[in-house]
Motif scaffolding. Structure first.
Motif, PDB file in Angstrom:
ATOM      1  N   HIS A 140      -1.604   1.831  19.606  1.00  0.00           N
ATOM      2  CA  HIS A 140      -0.428   1.943  18.732  1.00  0.00           C
ATOM      3  C   HIS A 140      -0.484   3.152  17.805  1.00  0.00           C
ATOM      4  N   SER A 141      -1.679   3.587  17.438  1.00  0.00           N
ATOM      5  CA  SER A 141      -1.778   4.831  16.672  1.00  0.00           C
ATOM      6  C   SER A 141      -1.365   6.016  17.541  1.00  0.00           C
ATOM      7  N   ASP A 171       9.997   2.509  21.671  1.00  0.00           N
ATOM      8  CA  ASP A 171      10.144   1.565  22.786  1.00  0.00           C
ATOM      9  C   ASP A 171      10.356   2.266  24.124  1.00  0.00           C
ATOM     10  N   LYS A 172      10.529   3.586  24.109  1.00  0.00           N
ATOM     11  CA  LYS A 172      10.635   4.329  25.372  1.00  0.00           C
ATOM     12  C   LYS A 172       9.340   5.078  25.710  1.00  0.00           C
ATOM     13  N   VAL A 173       8.323   4.885  24.888  1.00  0.00           N
ATOM     14  CA  VAL A 173       6.997   5.423  25.209  1.00  0.00           C
ATOM     15  C   VAL A 173       6.096   4.205  25.417  1.00  0.00           C
ATOM     16  N   ARG A 174       5.938   3.828  26.667  1.00  0.00           N
ATOM     17  CA  ARG A 174       5.146   2.646  26.991  1.00  0.00           C
ATOM     18  C   ARG A 174       3.720   3.080  27.304  1.00  0.00           C
ATOM     19  N   MET A 175       2.766   2.313  26.797  1.00  0.00           N
ATOM     20  CA  MET A 175       1.364   2.706  26.942  1.00  0.00           C
ATOM     21  C   MET A 175       0.548   1.530  27.450  1.00  0.00           C
ATOM     22  N   ASP A 190      -3.753  -1.164   5.658  1.00  0.00           N
ATOM     23  CA  ASP A 190      -3.214  -2.444   6.139  1.00  0.00           C
ATOM     24  C   ASP A 190      -3.844  -2.757   7.490  1.00  0.00           C
ATOM     25  N   ASP A 191      -5.010  -3.367   7.432  1.00  0.00           N
ATOM     26  CA  ASP A 191      -5.810  -3.584   8.633  1.00  0.00           C
ATOM     27  C   ASP A 191      -5.506  -4.974   9.203  1.00  0.00           C
ATOM     28  N   TYR A 192      -4.908  -4.998  10.376  1.00  0.00           N
ATOM     29  CA  TYR A 192      -4.551  -6.275  10.976  1.00  0.00           C
ATOM     30  C   TYR A 192      -4.638  -6.172  12.488  1.00  0.00           C
ATOM     31  N   SER A 193      -4.526  -7.305  13.139  1.00  0.00           N
ATOM     32  CA  SER A 193      -4.473  -7.334  14.591  1.00  0.00           C
ATOM     33  C   SER A 193      -3.504  -8.417  15.026  1.00  0.00           C
ATOM     34  N   THR A 194      -3.047  -8.288  16.260  1.00  0.00           N
ATOM     35  CA  THR A 194      -2.074  -9.210  16.821  1.00  0.00           C
ATOM     36  C   THR A 194      -2.620  -9.776  18.120  1.00  0.00           C
ATOM     37  N   ALA A 195      -2.375 -11.055  18.345  1.00  0.00           N
ATOM     38  CA  ALA A 195      -2.786 -11.684  19.604  1.00  0.00           C
ATOM     39  C   ALA A 195      -1.678 -12.594  20.099  1.00  0.00           C
ATOM     40  N   ARG A 196      -1.456 -12.550  21.390  1.00  0.00           N
ATOM     41  CA  ARG A 196      -0.524 -13.472  22.043  1.00  0.00           C
ATOM     42  C   ARG A 196      -1.340 -14.350  22.986  1.00  0.00           C
ATOM     43  N   ILE A 248      -7.668 -12.454  30.627  1.00  0.00           N
ATOM     44  CA  ILE A 248      -7.446 -11.421  29.620  1.00  0.00           C
ATOM     45  C   ILE A 248      -6.409 -10.453  30.168  1.00  0.00           C
ATOM     46  N   HIS A 249      -5.255 -10.431  29.555  1.00  0.00           N
ATOM     47  CA  HIS A 249      -4.156  -9.565  29.991  1.00  0.00           C
ATOM     48  C   HIS A 249      -4.512  -8.108  29.692  1.00  0.00           C
ATOM     49  N   PRO A 250      -4.149  -7.176  30.565  1.00  0.00           N
ATOM     50  CA  PRO A 250      -4.403  -5.758  30.258  1.00  0.00           C
ATOM     51  C   PRO A 250      -3.787  -5.359  28.921  1.00  0.00           C
ATOM     52  N   ALA A 251      -4.520  -4.560  28.168  1.00  0.00           N
ATOM     53  CA  ALA A 251      -4.040  -4.120  26.862  1.00  0.00           C
ATOM     54  C   ALA A 251      -2.916  -3.113  27.029  1.00  0.00           C
ATOM     55  N   ASP A 252      -1.843  -3.290  26.275  1.00  0.00           N
ATOM     56  CA  ASP A 252      -0.714  -2.355  26.313  1.00  0.00           C
ATOM     57  C   ASP A 252       0.068  -2.489  25.018  1.00  0.00           C
ATOM     58  N   THR A 253       1.189  -1.758  24.924  1.00  0.00           N
ATOM     59  CA  THR A 253       1.983  -1.767  23.701  1.00  0.00           C
ATOM     60  C   THR A 253       3.139  -2.750  23.768  1.00  0.00           C
ATOM     61  N   ARG A 254       3.113  -3.678  24.728  1.00  0.00           N
ATOM     62  CA  ARG A 254       4.129  -4.729  24.774  1.00  0.00           C
ATOM     63  C   ARG A 254       3.770  -5.896  23.855  1.00  0.00           C
TER      64      ARG A 254
END
Length: 794
Positions: A235-236, A250-254, A490-496, A540-546
């Motif tokens: 995301h950085s 949202d048009k630069v998918r990684m 602002d150090d955080y993480s997100t998990a789904r 473990i789902h592949p890491a991406d920006t979704r």
């Protein structure tokens, strides 16, 4: 692996195989060992073009002209781009200060800076075309050290500097300055019975990851681009890439591609923007893969440093004061220099209790290679100096060096020089006691009835000595490293997390943007899900920006922060699954109303072990999914005048004992053993914990005796950009590394864990230097140590 301390209670899913506390194997381990793992450099796409970067051949010069005509005329070339071809007004990027141009404009500021990019149908065609680009340079004087950077008539590296640090530095060629002032050093000097001073030089290191920079950019039908990339922080990267391309995020998918190591060198951008620019310009997928030579120029390095320290103590060894000045060379662009300064200054006293402190740390802009994040991040350089000082102080006082450290060791409740209390276990004295108590390796291991085993001698298989002039030395060191991002970030993480039935079996899927760079997060994340959800099968789902950001895989933070996010998300999933069960099946058994229902072994059980239902029956054809952010407690910036403030989240401690043998006639060093004791809070995967400690220890060994990027002081050109001339430890250089793991839970952290990856890199380096000093009697105030430093040769 001995352990000790306060156990962390883990009940949910404790009977599920492969959970927290077990040494589960990495799912990618066999593939990597056998060479079958797909790294980013292995990616392929139909009709793919190859990108190539033209880099500056000088370190500081005005760009008079660039002629791309011959390159464009080369058969097979699809595009050539320079600064003037960039599509938007945003032409710079950077982690914190956006001072790095996508392509050089007006002038180049360091050797190897990107000037132009080429896309062609074959990598050799792209390289030949790039070589045909004609750049006319008018060379400028180079700025290479503090004297040349801060002279009254010094050329400014960045003439139009405009960032929030500029008002807090005494010269525009200083990126950032952070003083740490507490107590009264002048008054403390009067109480000191002994004062020792030292000047220390710390060399520039390369992260030397084995997989060079690479990525594949694929244009998409909606006008966007999909980048498959080896990085540390998806995301950085996205935040910096999208504005340059003129696209919404949202048009630069990684998507994270296979990463062949990182150690901080992938936290900054390298070829990401260049590949995307060429893909959008040509309408074709573009792959860029650096060779090793390019990799030395294509990423930041560890800051070299000059450090001046003064320590005072009373006759019984109690520290009275520490005064220090730390000068870090940040090179041509800012990268992470402000944060590195913050770490070096705030941790510059080490893991010791001392009331009176005066530290100044600065980072310079120079024409040397850009420097940024590398394992240890500012604390490594400081540890090298303050541990050498503790040995000097011990020698002058006639006190055992370990005992001196133990007398001054911080503990829980100690105030740091920043005024922040250490509010979790700080077992510094215990770690020192443990590492000193570990058995010593046998003397003269090279001797046998058949003759000398040269593999055990300094010089190894070069067969340069058979034991003549070989002397043993033993040295100790201990260090403190912060965990997580600091100073108000602002150090955080997100998990789904998703739970559903697949093939009749409950399966959990964990989706984060965490970059797996070799640290083993893919293993720990599955262990957390098994523990919290009581299932065996975890994907473990592949890491991406979704999915939301997981932050950077750095600062020893991922298990703490992303692990915390996964734990929280799993807990919410578990609540939803139990609620679903109560609605569906609760009427069949009154125990469904029990407050302590658990998921374990694929079943719903009471806390007494009574099985109520299979998870597959509870879920049926439904899926439960939760996306959760997790933040650790807040930090604050250090005061820019005094350095006071609660700037850090957590601390990690490691102690080392180095045993070395030195051929004093030839200047050769053999590190026999590097024993380590480290507090990890909670070993979520004991095998992985030991591997991280041994890996960090080996990296510190490289810093001590072999690794240094050499920069010509008159031209600022890199002299050794290859593994022929830049040496890293091999298996033949790696000593025995026994590890004693201590587990003292941090109540503020998930499972009580501590970040562990960086701390062993701090103390291993000064321990090796201390051992070499003990063997030779030499002062040795620079790293790495070379043979000529040991023999007096010029």
């Amino acid at each position: 692996m001995p352990t000790n301390g306060v156990p962390t209670k883990i009940t949910q899913g404790s009977g599920t195989k492969g959970g927290i506390g077990e040494s589960t194997l990495r799912p990618d381990g066999t593939l990597k060992v056998t060479g079958e793992f797909a790294y980013s450099s292995d990616m392929w796409h139909e009709d793919m073009l190859w990108g190539q970067i033209l880099r500056s051949t000088v370190a500081h010069a005005e760009i008079v002209s660039i002629d791309t005509a011959e390159a464009l005329a080369t058969p097979g070339v699809y595009a050539v781009m320079t600064y003037d071809d960039l599509p938007t007004e945003v032409k710079h990027y950077g982690l914190e200060i956006q001072d790095t141009p996508v392509l050089a404009h007006g002038k180049v500021r360091h050797h190897g800076e990107p000037v132009a990019i080429v896309a062609a149908d074959h990598p050799e065609t792209a390289r030949r075309a790039a070589a045909k680009i004609k750049v006319d340079y008018r060379e400028l004087p180079v700025i290479t050290d503090e004297a040349s950077a801060t002279a009254p008539d010094a050329i400014l590296i960045h003439e139009d500097r405009d960032d929030h640090h500029i008002g807090h530095v005494p010269h525009p060629n200083i990126v950032h300055r952070q003083p740490i002032v507490r107590g009264d050093v002048e008054a403390a000097r009067e109480r000191a019975d002994v004062i020792v001073e030292g000047e220390y030089t710390f060399g520039m290191q390369d992260q030397a990851f084995l997989g060079p920079e690479s990525g594949l950019a694929v244009p998409e039908e909606d006008g966007g681009v999909h980048l498959y990339i080896a990085t540390q922080w998806l995301h950085s990267d996205l935040r910096q890439i999208a504005p340059v391309l003129g696209l919404p995020e949202d048009k630069v998918r990684m998507t994270l591609a296979g990463v062949g190591g990182a150690f901080g060198g992938r936290e900054d951008l390298s070829m990401q923007i260049h590949a995307c620019l060429l893909a959008l310009r040509t309408g074709k997928p573009v792959k860029i893969v650096y060779n090793r030579f390019e990799s030395f120029f294509g990423h930041v390095h560890r800051h070299p440093a000059k450090l001046h320290y003064e320590h005072g103590a009373t006759a019984d060894g109690t520290l009275t004061h520490v005064k220090a000045r730390i000068v870090l060379d940040g090179g041509a662009y800012a990268s992470a220099s402000p944060a590195v300064v913050g770490n070096a200054s705030s941790l510059g006293v080490g893991p010791y209790a001392v009331d009176d402190v005066d530290i100044e740390a600065i980072a310079l802009y120079t024409n040397n290679p850009p420097c940024g994040a590398m394992r240890g991040f500012g604390a490594v350089q400081a540890c090298f100096a303050y541990e050498a000082q503790m040995d000097k102080l011990a020698a002058k006082l006639g006190i055992d060096p370990v005992e001196l450290r133990r007398r001054n060791a911080m503990e829980q409740g100690t105030l740091l020089p920043t005024g922040q209390p250490v509010d979790s276990p700080a077992p510094v004295a215990e770690l020192l006691r443990r590492v000193k108590a570990m058995p010593m390796p046998p003397e003269r291991q090279w001797e046998s009835s058949e003759g000398a085993d040269v593999r055990q001698l300094p010089g190894g298989l070069s067969n340069t000595t058979h034991g003549e002039g070989v002397v043993r030395g033993v040295g100790y060191a201990v260090g403190i490293k912060n965990v997580g991002f600091s100073e108000g970030f602002d150090d955080y993480s997100t998990a789904r997390v998703r739970m559903e039935v697949v093939g009749g079996e409950p399966v959990a899927t964990v989706h984060t943007a965490m970059a797996e760079v070799g640290q083993g997060g893919v293993t720990v994340h599955a262990q957390i899900a098994r523990t919290e959800l009581g299932v065996t099968q975890v994907t473990i789902h592949p890491a991406d920006t979704r999915v939301g950001s997981a932050g950077s895989t750095s600062a020893s933070r991922q298990t703490y922060v992303t692990g915390g996010a996964i734990k929280n998300a799993c807990e919410l999933v578990r609540e939803k699954v139990l609620e679903l069960g109560r609605r569906k099946l609760g009427s069949y058994h009154p125990a469904w109303a029990h407050a302590e229902l658990l998921l374990e072994g694929g079943k719903v059980v009471t806390d007494g072990g009574e099985v109520l239902a299979d998870l597959a029956d509870v879920l049926g054809d439904e899926a439960v999914e939760v996306e959760e952010e997790w933040r650790h407690r807040a930090t604050e910036p250090f005061d820019l005048r005094t350095g006071q403030g609660n700037g850090h989240v957590q601390y990690s401690f490691a102690a080392h004992r180095a045993v070395v043998e030195v051929d004093t006639e030839l200047g050769l060093v053999k590190v026999i053993e590097l024993a380590c004791a480290q507090d990890v809070g909670k070993a979520l995967n004991p095998l992985s914990v030991v591997g991280q400690i041994q890996g960090g220890t080996t990296q510190g060994l490289g810093v001590a005796v072999m690794e240094e990027i050499l920069v010509d002081p008159t031209t600022a050109k890199v002299r050794n950009p290859s593994f022929t001339d830049y040496l890293i430890p091999t298996i033949l250089d790696t000593p025995t590394i026994p590890v004693d793991v201590l587990e003292l839970a941090d109540d503020h952290a998930p499972y009580g864990l501590r970040g562990i990856g960086e701390a062993p890199t701090l103390s291993s380096t000064p321990a090796v230097l201390a051992a070499i000093r003990a063997a030779t009697g030499l002062e040795l105030n620079r790293t790495p140590v070379r043979p000529e430093h040991l023999t007096g040769a010029s």
